[in-house]
Write a protein that holds these residues in place. Structure first.
Motif, PDB file in Angstrom:
ATOM      1  N   MET A  99       4.005   1.345  -4.524  1.00 44.18           N
ATOM      2  CA  MET A  99       2.774   0.643  -4.889  1.00 44.18           C
ATOM      3  C   MET A  99       2.936   0.031  -6.275  1.00 44.18           C
ATOM      4  O   MET A  99       2.325   0.483  -7.256  1.00 44.18           O
ATOM      5  CB  MET A  99       1.587   1.613  -4.834  1.00 44.18           C
ATOM      6  CG  MET A  99       1.475   2.370  -3.521  1.00 44.18           C
ATOM      7  SD  MET A  99       0.015   3.405  -3.392  1.00 44.18           S
ATOM      8  CE  MET A  99      -1.251   2.147  -3.130  1.00 44.18           C
ATOM      9  N   ARG A 123      -7.157  -4.430   5.642  1.00 47.17           N
ATOM     10  CA  ARG A 123      -6.678  -5.176   4.479  1.00 47.17           C
ATOM     11  C   ARG A 123      -5.220  -5.612   4.606  1.00 47.17           C
ATOM     12  O   ARG A 123      -4.737  -6.423   3.809  1.00 47.17           O
ATOM     13  CB  ARG A 123      -6.838  -4.330   3.213  1.00 47.17           C
ATOM     14  CG  ARG A 123      -8.262  -3.883   2.948  1.00 47.17           C
ATOM     15  CD  ARG A 123      -8.314  -2.968   1.731  1.00 47.17           C
ATOM     16  NE  ARG A 123      -9.635  -2.420   1.502  1.00 47.17           N
ATOM     17  CZ  ARG A 123     -10.584  -2.983   0.769  1.00 47.17           C
ATOM     18  NH1 ARG A 123     -10.338  -4.139   0.175  1.00 47.17           N
ATOM     19  NH2 ARG A 123     -11.756  -2.413   0.612  1.00 47.17           N
ATOM     20  N   GLY A 124      -4.516  -5.017   5.577  1.00 43.82           N
ATOM     21  CA  GLY A 124      -3.111  -5.369   5.749  1.00 43.82           C
ATOM     22  C   GLY A 124      -2.233  -4.885   4.621  1.00 43.82           C
ATOM     23  O   GLY A 124      -1.268  -5.565   4.243  1.00 43.82           O
ATOM     24  N   GLU A 125      -2.568  -3.704   4.044  1.00 47.19           N
ATOM     25  CA  GLU A 125      -1.788  -3.164   2.934  1.00 47.19           C
ATOM     26  C   GLU A 125      -1.768  -1.644   3.012  1.00 47.19           C
ATOM     27  O   GLU A 125      -2.591  -1.026   3.700  1.00 47.19           O
ATOM     28  CB  GLU A 125      -2.375  -3.605   1.599  1.00 47.19           C
ATOM     29  CG  GLU A 125      -3.794  -3.125   1.365  1.00 47.19           C
ATOM     30  CD  GLU A 125      -4.409  -3.681   0.101  1.00 47.19           C
ATOM     31  OE1 GLU A 125      -3.935  -4.720  -0.379  1.00 47.19           O
ATOM     32  OE2 GLU A 125      -5.377  -3.073  -0.408  1.00 47.19           O
ATOM     33  N   GLU A 126      -0.819  -1.050   2.293  1.00 46.17           N
ATOM     34  CA  GLU A 126      -0.729   0.400   2.263  1.00 46.17           C
ATOM     35  C   GLU A 126      -1.840   0.969   1.381  1.00 46.17           C
ATOM     36  O   GLU A 126      -2.284   0.338   0.427  1.00 46.17           O
ATOM     37  CB  GLU A 126       0.633   0.844   1.719  1.00 46.17           C
ATOM     38  CG  GLU A 126       1.829   0.300   2.496  1.00 46.17           C
ATOM     39  CD  GLU A 126       1.766   0.624   3.970  1.00 46.17           C
ATOM     40  OE1 GLU A 126       1.638   1.824   4.302  1.00 46.17           O
ATOM     41  OE2 GLU A 126       1.822  -0.323   4.791  1.00 46.17           O
ATOM     42  N   GLU A 141       1.955  -2.736  -7.785  1.00 42.76           N
ATOM     43  CA  GLU A 141       0.807  -3.322  -8.483  1.00 42.76           C
ATOM     44  C   GLU A 141      -0.033  -2.240  -9.145  1.00 42.76           C
ATOM     45  O   GLU A 141      -0.422  -2.350 -10.316  1.00 42.76           O
ATOM     46  CB  GLU A 141      -0.056  -4.125  -7.501  1.00 42.76           C
ATOM     47  CG  GLU A 141      -1.253  -4.781  -8.165  1.00 42.76           C
ATOM     48  CD  GLU A 141      -2.113  -5.567  -7.186  1.00 42.76           C
ATOM     49  OE1 GLU A 141      -3.202  -6.014  -7.591  1.00 42.76           O
ATOM     50  OE2 GLU A 141      -1.707  -5.718  -6.009  1.00 42.76           O
ATOM     51  N   HIS A 188      -1.364   2.747   6.533  1.00 43.48           N
ATOM     52  CA  HIS A 188      -1.472   1.291   6.454  1.00 43.48           C
ATOM     53  C   HIS A 188      -2.904   0.906   6.822  1.00 43.48           C
ATOM     54  O   HIS A 188      -3.369   1.174   7.932  1.00 43.48           O
ATOM     55  CB  HIS A 188      -0.493   0.618   7.419  1.00 43.48           C
ATOM     56  CG  HIS A 188      -0.544  -0.876   7.363  1.00 43.48           C
ATOM     57  ND1 HIS A 188       0.118  -1.605   6.384  1.00 43.48           N
ATOM     58  CD2 HIS A 188      -1.202  -1.785   8.142  1.00 43.48           C
ATOM     59  CE1 HIS A 188      -0.126  -2.895   6.582  1.00 43.48           C
ATOM     60  NE2 HIS A 188      -0.921  -3.022   7.632  1.00 43.48           N
ATOM     61  N   ASP A 189      -3.598   0.292   5.885  1.00 50.46           N
ATOM     62  CA  ASP A 189      -4.982  -0.116   6.109  1.00 50.46           C
ATOM     63  C   ASP A 189      -4.993  -1.360   6.987  1.00 50.46           C
ATOM     64  O   ASP A 189      -4.618  -2.459   6.541  1.00 50.46           O
ATOM     65  CB  ASP A 189      -5.653  -0.397   4.758  1.00 50.46           C
ATOM     66  CG  ASP A 189      -7.158  -0.631   4.880  1.00 50.46           C
ATOM     67  OD1 ASP A 189      -7.612  -1.019   5.975  1.00 50.46           O
ATOM     68  OD2 ASP A 189      -7.861  -0.427   3.878  1.00 50.46           O
TER      69      ASP A 189
END
Length: 596
Positions: A183, A385-388, A185, A381-382
């Protein structure tokens, strides 16, 4: 720091000393606020899983904010080891040292930073902080696990490297940080917030030096150390001299499954307190091991609890404390022993002397509490939102009773201090989760006593995500629950339940990357605290109130407390008296969890 007001032979008058030391305390607190307000991850800005402090040039703690107690005591070691590596002449203004290995004192997620403070080219001290980064690599998402057998499986290690040199970012180190997190960011946001907060703290400290002068400030700091020491020694003289012992077991780790023996000998002699953990088992196969600094940090919290719990601490407070922990044991682990759930070991380092002294210091110490951080990672994986995503937070539980007082309900453990539970509304908004309940774990089935242990917590995470998710969790004090005192019952232990959509229920104490399908529930259940005193000595009116407030069942009132309640919930005085004086049939042994 009003508690430290005392006469001194120093050239600094006590009023100036108080102003200076309080200004330095404010600098530490501003660091803390700055980091919490600017961090990227919820485990920092919501849960407050971090700590900040200021030391002098010799790594002595001058001031600290009320962050995680298990972190605060490690800051001294972080600074001291950085000074040992680079030397006092090896720092320049704008340097920031990054570390998270054994020198950092806790598990690899807890990344420390150390930055020098200069006044007119003179090194006068350091700012230091430690914060939980959500992911630092390793074999599983979230990095810390319950089944690692080596620290090398738990993430990247930063062995005291300079992230900033002379104010310029070290891009090589920066790139290593980015390359070793799932992660980036979030991690970079936390890293920059932490570095920025260090700068704010340093600016405030420099302002104090510029206003009062280097000599005056340093005299004030030395005086505050001496004053803190005198006050603590005065308190120790109020404690009963003697040697006290305790032993316990850590739950078997999830690798070998074998319980781990721990023991301590506490010696109080006039103005000193010595703790010796000789006899404690060697390092465990799994990650419940604690580095020395982590254990000492928790021990310092215990020491303050029996001396001056309300005081703003500094290094002088701990001069009368001596801690001996043999190297290579579960409370003083060495590389490459896994340390991912180090809180199990370090918390036990504080709980053992607590257990040894509680019967002798009933006005200062309670019965045992749920102890474990009960740390939890829920991720995946959400799909929306298309993200972890990764949710990291501790769980609260029940604290032990004291003479004259029931234990506190649903507080974080002793090593976590001021950390908070993340609001359900935030979690449901940010992550693909629903919360079916977040409640007291009542009626209680354990922790009964003349004064009742506090209740534990039960929280249901329901996965609301087509691709499912996973849970990693370490819940100690499951096999060996919190201890009661003077006839009070032990607690019931922490555990995790996985409730599948088909109704199947699994029970665990440790999980790593355990898969959850869409609709599955991870139910987290924390222990009640230990009770104090014989339950049959509890005031019947308090038993009636417990029943009315749903803390206990009618059957528990009769079987455990020997109090008979009528159909309206009132006390049957005659039946109760007969039960308690032995003229009626004895209640059946049990804890009672049946019909109300």
């Amino acid at each position: 720091m009003s508690q430290q007001s005392t006469t001194s032979d120093s050239d600094v008058d006590p009023f100036t000393r108080e102003v200076v030391t309080n200004a330095l305390q404010s600098a530490a607190e501003e660091m803390f606020l700055n980091l919490g307000r600017t961090a990227k991850s919820s485990v920092i800005y919501e849960t407050l899983d971090y700590a900040c402090g200021v030391t002098d040039a010799d790594a002595n703690v001058v001031a600290q904010a009320n962050g995680v107690p298990g972190f605060l005591g490690t800051l001294k070691f972080c600074v001291a080891d950085a000074v040992e590596k680079f030397g006092r002449d090896g720092f320049d203004p704008g340097d920031v040292v990054l570390l998270n290995d054994y020198h950092g004192g806790t598990h690899l997620n807890d990344v420390a930073m150390v930055a020098p403070i200069f006044v007119d080219d003179e090194l006068v001290g350091f700012t230091a902080s430690k914060a939980h980064w959500t992911d630092v690599g390793g074999k599983d998402p979230g990095s810390w696990t319950t089944d690692a057998t080596s620290v090398f499986q738990e993430g990247v290690q930063y062995p005291m490297v300079k992230l900033y040199e002379g104010g310029e970012r070290n891009d090589a180190v920066y790139d290593i940080v980015v390359a070793n997190t799932r992660m980036p960011e979030v991690t970079l946001g936390d890293m920059e917030a932490q570095q920025s907060s260090m700068g704010v703290g340093a600016e405030r400290v420099v302002e104090v030096y510029e206003r009062y002068g280097v000599e005056t400030v340093q005299h004030a700091i030395e005086d505050s150390f001496d004053a803190g020491e005198r006050l603590v020694r005065d308190e120790i003289r109020k404690l009963p001299n003697g040697t006290y012992t305790a032993e316990d077991k850590l739950d078997g780790d999830s690798v070998s499954g074998d319980p781990v023996h721990v023991e301590v000998e506490v010696t109080i002699e006039d103005e000193t307190v010595a703790l010796d953990y000789t006899g404690t088992d060697p390092e465990a196969d799994g990650p419940i091991n604690a580095p020395y600094a982590a254990s000492v940090s928790d021990v310092r919290s215990f020491f303050q609890a029996i001396t001056l719990p309300d005081a703003d601490t500094n290094e002088g407070f701990f001069r009368p404390l001596d801690v001996t922990i043999p190297e290579g044991t579960v409370l003083n682990a060495t590389k490459p022993a896994p340390i991912g759930t180090d809180w199990e070991g370090s918390a036990m380092a504080a709980d053992l002397p607590w257990k040894a002294l509680a019967p002798h210091l009933p006005d200062r110490l309670s019965a045992g509490h749920f102890l474990s951080v009960c740390a939890t990672i829920v991720g995946g994986h959400d799909d929306r939102r298309g993200e972890e995503f990764l949710v990291v937070e501790p769980q609260p539980g029940g604290w032990g009773a004291s003479p004259g007082k029931d234990g506190a309900d649903v507080l974080v453990c002793s090593g976590d201090g001021d950390t908070l539970e993340m609001p359900v509304e935030v979690m449901e908004t940010r992550f693909p989760l629903l919360f079916d309940q977040a409640a007291l774990d009542t009626p209680q089935t354990a922790g009964h006593g003349e004064f009742r242990g506090g209740t534990g917590f039960v929280q249901d995470y329901r996965v609301y995500n087509e691709s499912g998710g996973f849970i990693t969790a370490g819940f100690g004090r499951s096999e060996f629950p919190p201890w009661g005192v003077d006839g009070g019952q032990d607690g019931d232990g922490n555990h995790i339940e996985i409730v599948r959509t088909d109704g199947e229920v699994e029970r665990h104490s440790n999980l790593t990357n355990h898969q959850l399908a869409d609709g599955d529930v991870a139910r987290l259940v924390t222990s009640s605290g230990g009770g104090w005193g014989d339950p049959r000595e509890r005031d019947p009116e308090r038993v009636r109130e417990d029943f009315r407030d749903d803390y206990i069942t009618r059957e528990t009132a009769r079987e455990v407390y020997a109090v008979v309640l009528d159909e309206d919930g009132g006390i049957d005085e005659a039946e109760t008296a007969a039960l308690r004086d032995g003229s009626a049939d004895e209640p059946t042994a049990g804890t009672g969890g049946e019909d109300r």
